[in-house]
Design a protein around this motif. Structure first.
Motif, mmCIF file in Angstrom:
data_model
loop_
_atom_site.group_PDB
_atom_site.id
_atom_site.type_symbol
_atom_site.label_atom_id
_atom_site.label_comp_id
_atom_site.label_asym_id
_atom_site.label_seq_id
_atom_site.Cartn_x
_atom_site.Cartn_y
_atom_site.Cartn_z
ATOM 1 N N ASP A 151 0.842 -1.198 0.000
ATOM 2 C CA ASP A 151 0.000 0.000 0.000
ATOM 3 C C ASP A 151 0.874 1.243 0.000
ATOM 4 O OD1 ASP A 151 -2.278 1.514 -0.034
ATOM 5 O OD2 ASP A 151 -3.188 0.562 1.712
ATOM 6 N N PHE A 152 0.296 2.325 -0.461
ATOM 7 C CA PHE A 152 0.930 3.641 -0.438
ATOM 8 C C PHE A 152 -0.153 4.579 0.072
ATOM 9 C CE2 PHE A 152 2.924 7.463 -2.249
ATOM 10 C CZ PHE A 152 4.238 7.228 -1.889
ATOM 11 N N ARG A 153 -0.239 4.699 1.401
ATOM 12 C CA ARG A 153 -1.409 5.267 2.056
ATOM 13 C C ARG A 153 -1.235 6.749 2.394
ATOM 14 N NH1 ARG A 153 -5.426 2.852 5.354
ATOM 15 N NH2 ARG A 153 -4.864 0.896 4.337
ATOM 16 N N TYR A 154 -2.241 7.528 2.052
ATOM 17 C CA TYR A 154 -2.255 8.946 2.406
ATOM 18 C C TYR A 154 -2.429 9.080 3.916
ATOM 19 C CZ TYR A 154 -3.974 13.776 2.679
ATOM 20 O OH TYR A 154 -4.154 15.094 3.005
ATOM 21 N N MET A 155 -1.596 9.928 4.542
ATOM 22 C CA MET A 155 -1.609 10.091 5.998
ATOM 23 C C MET A 155 -1.917 11.538 6.365
ATOM 24 S SD MET A 155 -0.868 7.221 7.680
ATOM 25 C CE MET A 155 -0.118 7.747 9.214
ATOM 26 N N PRO A 156 -3.190 11.917 6.380
ATOM 27 C CA PRO A 156 -3.525 13.308 6.704
ATOM 28 C C PRO A 156 -3.424 13.618 8.187
ATOM 29 C CG PRO A 156 -5.524 12.038 6.362
ATOM 30 C CD PRO A 156 -4.380 11.108 6.074
ATOM 31 N N LYS A 157 -3.472 12.585 9.032
ATOM 32 C CA LYS A 157 -3.465 12.791 10.475
ATOM 33 C C LYS A 157 -2.045 12.982 10.997
ATOM 34 C CE LYS A 157 -7.611 9.970 11.238
ATOM 35 N NZ LYS A 157 -8.173 8.811 11.974
ATOM 36 N N ASN A 158 -1.968 13.174 12.309
ATOM 37 C CA ASN A 158 -0.684 13.272 12.987
ATOM 38 C C ASN A 158 0.130 11.996 12.757
ATOM 39 O OD1 ASN A 158 1.368 14.060 14.745
ATOM 40 N ND2 ASN A 158 0.334 13.152 16.499
ATOM 41 N N HIS A 159 1.426 12.145 12.468
ATOM 42 C CA HIS A 159 2.263 10.987 12.150
ATOM 43 C C HIS A 159 2.771 10.317 13.421
ATOM 44 C CE1 HIS A 159 3.194 13.468 8.302
ATOM 45 N NE2 HIS A 159 1.973 12.979 8.302
ATOM 46 N N SER A 160 1.878 9.972 14.288
ATOM 47 C CA SER A 160 2.246 9.327 15.545
ATOM 48 C C SER A 160 2.421 7.832 15.327
ATOM 49 C CB SER A 160 1.158 9.566 16.597
ATOM 50 O OG SER A 160 -0.060 8.941 16.206
ATOM 51 N N GLY A 161 3.101 7.189 16.279
ATOM 52 C CA GLY A 161 3.265 5.751 16.198
ATOM 53 C C GLY A 161 1.934 5.028 16.193
ATOM 54 N N GLU A 162 0.967 5.560 16.931
ATOM 55 C CA GLU A 162 -0.366 4.949 17.000
ATOM 56 C C GLU A 162 -1.064 4.984 15.644
ATOM 57 O OE1 GLU A 162 -3.733 3.120 18.611
ATOM 58 O OE2 GLU A 162 -1.815 3.485 19.614
ATOM 59 N N ASN A 163 -1.037 6.140 14.977
ATOM 60 C CA ASN A 163 -1.702 6.256 13.681
ATOM 61 C C ASN A 163 -1.038 5.370 12.630
ATOM 62 O OD1 ASN A 163 -3.633 8.089 14.567
ATOM 63 N ND2 ASN A 163 -2.367 9.871 14.076
ATOM 64 N N MET A 164 0.291 5.338 12.638
ATOM 65 C CA MET A 164 0.992 4.492 11.665
ATOM 66 C C MET A 164 0.730 3.016 11.937
ATOM 67 S SD MET A 164 4.611 6.382 10.824
ATOM 68 C CE MET A 164 5.173 6.523 12.515
ATOM 69 N N LYS A 165 0.682 2.649 13.218
ATOM 70 C CA LYS A 165 0.381 1.256 13.566
ATOM 71 C C LYS A 165 -0.989 0.849 13.051
ATOM 72 C CE LYS A 165 -1.717 0.229 17.064
ATOM 73 N NZ LYS A 165 -3.135 -0.089 17.423
ATOM 74 N N ASN A 166 -1.972 1.729 13.206
ATOM 75 C CA ASN A 166 -3.327 1.413 12.750
ATOM 76 C C ASN A 166 -3.377 1.196 11.238
ATOM 77 O OD1 ASN A 166 -4.304 1.641 15.363
ATOM 78 N ND2 ASN A 166 -4.872 3.796 15.132
ATOM 79 N N VAL A 167 -2.681 2.060 10.496
ATOM 80 C CA VAL A 167 -2.682 1.951 9.033
ATOM 81 C C VAL A 167 -1.972 0.677 8.587
ATOM 82 C CG1 VAL A 167 -1.779 2.976 6.909
ATOM 83 C CG2 VAL A 167 -2.866 4.425 8.625
ATOM 84 N N VAL A 168 -0.795 0.407 9.157
ATOM 85 C CA VAL A 168 -0.021 -0.773 8.762
ATOM 86 C C VAL A 168 -0.763 -2.052 9.142
ATOM 87 C CG1 VAL A 168 2.103 -2.074 9.180
ATOM 88 C CG2 VAL A 168 2.195 0.401 8.841
ATOM 89 N N MET A 169 -1.323 -2.087 10.342
ATOM 90 C CA MET A 169 -2.032 -3.284 10.791
ATOM 91 C C MET A 169 -3.246 -3.559 9.910
ATOM 92 S SD MET A 169 -1.449 -5.529 13.037
ATOM 93 C CE MET A 169 -2.273 -7.043 13.520
ATOM 94 N N GLU A 170 -3.952 -2.521 9.540
ATOM 95 C CA GLU A 170 -5.106 -2.685 8.654
ATOM 96 C C GLU A 170 -4.679 -3.280 7.313
ATOM 97 O OE1 GLU A 170 -8.226 0.183 6.218
ATOM 98 O OE2 GLU A 170 -7.363 0.901 8.101
ATOM 99 N N THR A 171 -3.547 -2.797 6.793
ATOM 100 C CA THR A 171 -3.046 -3.306 5.513
ATOM 101 C C THR A 171 -2.606 -4.763 5.629
ATOM 102 O OG1 THR A 171 -2.302 -1.091 4.871
ATOM 103 C CG2 THR A 171 -1.327 -2.960 3.704
ATOM 104 N N LEU A 172 -1.885 -5.099 6.697
ATOM 105 C CA LEU A 172 -1.426 -6.477 6.891
ATOM 106 C C LEU A 172 -2.599 -7.438 7.025
ATOM 107 C CD1 LEU A 172 1.537 -5.938 9.393
ATOM 108 C CD2 LEU A 172 1.658 -6.273 6.918
#
Length: 357
Positions: free
Chosen positions: A113-134
């Motif tokens: 995936d190559f996901r748009y990240m409009p939110k804060n680039h926190s570890g929590e937000n990145m974890k949610n995006v990566v986990m959803e993709t996995l």
């Protein structure tokens, strides 16, 4: 034109749109339609709604193919993720890449995936995006290692990801990208000379103007048409060194020309003493550039070949399946103490490592 030929042309046209990143609105551009009609009057260019549907259908089909291929892989996967920013619009994107060794001992990779990240680039937000993709690709329970840069939010991301996957850290380990570490060392060196660095950058920006460049070239004796003054890019490794190395041989001509100009640029011209400081900085950055190039290109390839040979010869031997991850961890000094706590485990991995290097 037969229906089969029309479908083939439309598929080729859709592939061209996707692979060249052309806007879908191209299909409505009159001159483009005229060109296609001139090449083949019997072919009708599809509308943007049709192209959009074909692209989405193609994506869904390709995604299912990747999911099926990953399900057939017998090994575990390594994950690489990094944050990128489109400088023009200041939009951030998170790239998620999966790597593995297939049954033919070939290193494979795929961008999940190559996901748009409009939110804060926190570890929590990145974890949610990566986990959803996995989870979408059904590989969340098969991650072996994670490679990121050394930013604090990435470290936090890994900790949260491991907790989310419900595995112990020794079974899923984190690697900091070696090239990022080298680049950080270079950044520290550059910051110590930030005033001079800013001056050189301002001069390069000024000299890259076409009219200024043309006038400057006319003042150089002997005459030359070769004036390459690349501008550094913050996200491109070694680009600062490239910029300074290109400007350094022309430092005397640049000083004479820019000092005679009107405006603020006169205050941005580096002095002779500042260029001496740049000489030291250039000599410091050269080996870092060589190391990063060696690591990214030659060393990584050489290690893969040697590791492949070792595994081919030793895969059937008892205990090798456990020694291989130990070797991988031993190669990273930032994590070997955490994952090889006992002297026995280090000795076993070290013995195996000698056969590789």
């Amino acid at each position: 034109m037969s229906k089969k030929e029309t479908t083939r042309h439309t598929n080729n046209f859709t592939e061209w749109i996707v692979c060249t990143a052309e806007p879908i609105g191209t299909v409505d551009e009159p001159h483009f339609v005229k060109m296609i009609n001139g090449l083949n009057p019997s072919y009708k260019v599809p509308c943007r709604q049709t192209i959009r549907k074909l692209i989405l259908d193609g994506y869904k089909m390709k995604k299912m193919q990747i999911i099926e291929e990953l399900a057939a892989v017998t090994s575990r996967f390594s994950l690489t993720t990094d944050m990128w920013q489109a400088s023009a619009r200041k939009q951030s994107y998170l790239a998620i890449t999966l790597q593995w060794i297939d049954n033919e001992w070939k290193l494979r990779n795929v961008i999940l995936d190559f996901r748009y990240m409009p939110k804060n680039h926190s570890g929590e937000n990145m974890k949610n995006v990566v986990m959803e993709t996995l989870q979408e690709f059904k590989v969340a329970h098969r991650i072996f290692g994670v490679t990121t840069d050394g930013a604090l939010n990435m470290v936090k991301f890994f900790e949260l990801l491991v907790m989310e996957m419900g595995v112990e850290k020794p079974n899923t380990f984190w690697n900091c990208c070696a090239a990022h570490i080298v680049n950080k060392v270079a950044e520290v060196a550059i910051k110590k000379e930030v005033v001079t660095v800013d001056k050189i950058r301002a001069c390069v920006i000024y000299m890259r103007r076409p009219t200024i460049r043309e006038i400057f070239l006319a003042t150089i004796k002997p005459a030359t048409e070769d004036l390459k003054l690349p501008l550094d890019v913050s996200t491109r490794w070694n680009s600062f060194l490239h910029m300074v190395e290109s400007a350094y041989p022309r430092r005397h001509e640049l000083y004479d020309y820019l000092s005679a100009q009107e405006g603020a640029i006169r205050d941005e011209v580096p002095s002779a003493e500042e260029w001496i400081d740049m000489e030291d900085l250039i000599e410091l950055l050269k080996p870092l550039k060589a190391v990063s190039a060696l690591w990214i290109c030659e060393l990584a390839k050489d290690m893969l070949v040697k590791l492949d040979e070792c595994l081919r010869l030793s895969w059937e031997k008892p205990g090798v399946r456990m020694q291989v991850p130990m070797i991988a961890r031993l190669l990273d000094p930032s994590i070997k103490d955490a994952y090889l706590p006992s002297a026995k485990s280090r000795t076993a991995a070290g013995t195996m490592l000698k056969h590789i290097v």
